[in-house]
Write a protein that holds these residues in place. Structure first.
Motif, short mmCIF file in Angstrom:
data_model
loop_
_atom_site.label_atom_id
_atom_site.label_comp_id
_atom_site.label_asym_id
_atom_site.label_seq_id
_atom_site.Cartn_x
_atom_site.Cartn_y
_atom_site.Cartn_z
N THR A 126 0.81 -1.23 0.00
CA THR A 126 0.00 0.00 0.00
C THR A 126 0.84 1.27 0.00
O THR A 126 0.31 2.35 -0.23
CB THR A 126 -0.96 0.03 1.21
N GLY A 127 2.14 1.15 0.22
CA GLY A 127 3.02 2.31 0.21
C GLY A 127 3.76 2.49 -1.10
O GLY A 127 4.71 3.27 -1.17
N ARG A 128 3.33 1.77 -2.14
CA ARG A 128 4.06 1.81 -3.42
C ARG A 128 3.08 2.06 -4.56
O ARG A 128 1.98 1.53 -4.60
CB ARG A 128 4.75 0.46 -3.63
N VAL A 129 3.54 2.85 -5.53
CA VAL A 129 2.84 3.03 -6.79
C VAL A 129 3.86 2.80 -7.89
O VAL A 129 4.91 3.46 -7.92
CB VAL A 129 2.22 4.45 -6.93
N ARG A 130 3.58 1.87 -8.77
CA ARG A 130 4.46 1.64 -9.92
C ARG A 130 3.91 2.38 -11.13
O ARG A 130 2.72 2.31 -11.42
CB ARG A 130 4.56 0.15 -10.23
N VAL A 131 4.80 3.08 -11.82
CA VAL A 131 4.45 3.81 -13.03
C VAL A 131 5.13 3.07 -14.18
O VAL A 131 6.36 3.11 -14.31
CB VAL A 131 4.92 5.28 -12.96
N PHE A 132 4.34 2.37 -14.98
CA PHE A 132 4.88 1.62 -16.11
C PHE A 132 4.96 2.55 -17.32
O PHE A 132 3.97 3.16 -17.71
CB PHE A 132 3.99 0.41 -16.42
N VAL A 133 6.17 2.67 -17.88
CA VAL A 133 6.40 3.59 -19.00
C VAL A 133 6.83 2.83 -20.26
O VAL A 133 7.43 1.76 -20.19
CB VAL A 133 7.46 4.65 -18.64
N ASP A 134 6.51 3.44 -21.42
CA ASP A 134 6.94 2.88 -22.69
C ASP A 134 8.36 3.35 -23.03
O ASP A 134 9.00 4.02 -22.22
CB ASP A 134 5.94 3.23 -23.80
N SER A 135 8.83 3.03 -24.21
CA SER A 135 10.21 3.38 -24.59
C SER A 135 10.43 4.88 -24.73
O SER A 135 11.55 5.35 -24.80
CB SER A 135 10.59 2.67 -25.88
N ASN A 136 9.35 5.66 -24.78
CA ASN A 136 9.44 7.12 -24.87
C ASN A 136 9.25 7.80 -23.52
O ASN A 136 9.02 9.01 -23.47
CB ASN A 136 8.40 7.66 -25.86
#
Length: 81
Positions: free
Chosen positions: A61-71
């Motif tokens: 609950t203390g983490r947020v993952r931000v998934f990004v593309d190659s740009n």
């Protein structure tokens, strides 16, 4: 005579639930996304991760993952976990 009754009094109590995902950030840069998430949830650990990366499946609950593309653009809605 009072107007509104009990249902009107409870209307404010059902305001917005605590934010746990950010679909509006899809397409933004990772830096913009991190800034917005930290505004909404100070103290959370924001992790920027490539969209195709392997990550642990534990729920935190203390983490947020931000998934990004190659740009370096947000590829899918970040969420707590």
């Amino acid at each position: 005579m009072a107007t509104g009754g009990p249902s009107a009094a409870g209307a404010g109590a059902a305001a917005a639930a605590p934010k746990d995902s950010w679909p509006e950030l899809v397409g933004m840069s990772s830096e913009e996304a991190k800034k917005k998430i930290k505004e909404d949830k100070p103290g959370v650990d924001v992790q920027v991760v490539p969209a195709d990366a392997f990550v642990t499946m534990d729920y935190n609950t203390g983490r947020v993952r931000v998934f990004v593309d190659s740009n370096d653009k947000v590829a899918r809605a970040p969420r707590i976990g």
